[in-house]
Design a protein around this motif. Sequence first.
Motif, short mmCIF file in Angstrom:
data_model
loop_
_atom_site.label_atom_id
_atom_site.label_comp_id
_atom_site.label_asym_id
_atom_site.label_seq_id
_atom_site.Cartn_x
_atom_site.Cartn_y
_atom_site.Cartn_z
N ALA A 179 25.34 88.52 41.02
CA ALA A 179 24.97 87.85 39.94
C ALA A 179 25.27 88.59 38.63
O ALA A 179 24.81 88.19 37.67
N PHE B 247 27.37 84.96 35.55
CA PHE B 247 26.67 83.78 35.84
C PHE B 247 27.67 82.52 36.20
O PHE B 247 27.24 81.61 36.55
N THR C 67 22.99 91.55 33.55
CA THR C 67 21.87 90.85 34.57
C THR C 67 21.27 91.92 35.34
O THR C 67 21.92 92.97 35.77
N LYS D 113 21.27 82.22 39.95
CA LYS D 113 22.47 82.16 41.16
C LYS D 113 22.10 82.61 42.47
O LYS D 113 21.11 83.34 42.47
N HIS E 250 17.59 85.24 37.41
CA HIS E 250 17.76 86.45 36.86
C HIS E 250 17.49 86.57 35.42
O HIS E 250 17.70 85.78 34.63
#
Length: 174
Positions: free
Chosen positions: A33, A36, A132, A159, A164
């Motif tokens: 992740a 994105f 992230t 995701k 997130h």
Amino acid sequence: MMSDRVNVQVSPGKEDDLTELTNIYNHYVRETAVTFDVTPMAPDARRPWLLSHPEDGPHRLLVARAPGPSGRMLGYATSSPFRPRAAYATSVETSVYLSPDATGGGVGTFLYKQLFEALAGEDVHRAYAGVTLPNEASVRIHRRFGFRQVGVFEEVGRKFGIYHDVAWFEKRLG
């Protein structure tokens, strides 16, 4: 540019690097992740991104390769426009992506060191990085380079069916 400590060669990214750059990025698209993007990209779709990073100026793309005949790409670091409006021109967003088998050996640190040395002569006032969460390795490298966390966008992206957070980091330059 070469480092004795991590034994890599760093040079500006070029069109011949496009497939390897895309392969590294697509690993993170498919498996993590940290970006994105949710659909892997074809090299041709990444060409405009590559061309937006010339060899000089504030928007750079530096590539790390293993020395020797294989010259295998180990990763890359970029400084890109932070936002499209003209008043943001002295701010950049930085990132570093490594081949999955090149993490933990200092390659990312060496790439960032080279990137910030290249930016030292440019009209750049601030660098930003979005991380992230969780991503302790990315948080650690940004703090090592003097970035400080200035905010968190909570659950800003989804995701793999999970929301997130993205922490934003800022570094003063110049």
